[in-house]
Design a protein around this motif. Structure first.
Motif, short mmCIF file in Angstrom:
data_model
loop_
_atom_site.label_atom_id
_atom_site.label_comp_id
_atom_site.label_asym_id
_atom_site.label_seq_id
_atom_site.Cartn_x
_atom_site.Cartn_y
_atom_site.Cartn_z
N GLU A 1 0.94 -1.19 0.04
CA GLU A 1 -0.07 0.09 0.21
C GLU A 1 1.07 1.21 0.02
N ARG A 2 0.35 2.47 -0.57
CA ARG A 2 1.11 3.64 -0.58
C ARG A 2 1.03 4.31 0.91
N SER A 3 -0.21 4.18 1.49
CA SER A 3 -0.17 4.86 2.75
C SER A 3 -1.38 4.06 3.51
N LEU B 1 -4.12 4.44 7.00
CA LEU B 1 -4.65 5.19 8.17
C LEU B 1 -5.17 4.45 9.06
N SER C 1 6.70 0.65 9.83
CA SER C 1 6.60 1.57 8.50
C SER C 1 7.77 2.50 8.23
N ARG D 1 8.23 1.00 3.00
CA ARG D 1 6.84 0.64 3.53
C ARG D 1 5.97 1.92 3.50
N PRO D 2 4.60 1.58 3.62
CA PRO D 2 3.58 2.79 3.50
C PRO D 2 3.76 3.84 4.26
N ILE D 3 3.22 4.97 4.04
CA ILE D 3 3.29 6.20 4.79
C ILE D 3 1.95 6.09 5.96
N LEU D 4 2.24 6.39 7.34
CA LEU D 4 1.41 5.96 8.18
C LEU D 4 0.80 7.06 8.64
N ALA D 5 -0.55 7.05 8.76
CA ALA D 5 -1.06 8.31 9.80
C ALA D 5 -2.19 7.73 10.64
#
Length: 71
Positions: free
Chosen positions: A29-31, A33, A53, A58-62
């Motif tokens: 995944e790109r990011s 949530l 992450s 690895r994806p950006i994590l929010a």
């Protein structure tokens, strides 16, 4: 064991290697949530995901939380 004792007492904490295995399907995944409540389970999940992450690729994590005002 009483009802007040956690059932997972005899299990070791999840380590970085086990977390990487558990999160492997998310790596493409790109990011991400992650919804967190602020309780110990969701904060632990967020901490594991944050460490995971940080690896390159690895994806950006929010993280998101909602104060529903119910407590």
């Amino acid at each position: 064991m009483s009802a007040a004792e956690p059932a997972f007492r005899d299990h070791p904490p999840v380590g970085a290697r086990e977390a990487a295995d558990l999160f492997s399907d998310l790596a493409a995944e790109r990011s991400l949530l992650v919804a967190v409540s602020g309780g110990p389970d969701s904060v632990a999940l967020l901490a594991l995901l944050a460490d995971w992450s940080r690896e390159p690729g690895r994806p950006i994590l929010a993280a998101a939380t909602v104060d529903h005002g119910l407590r």
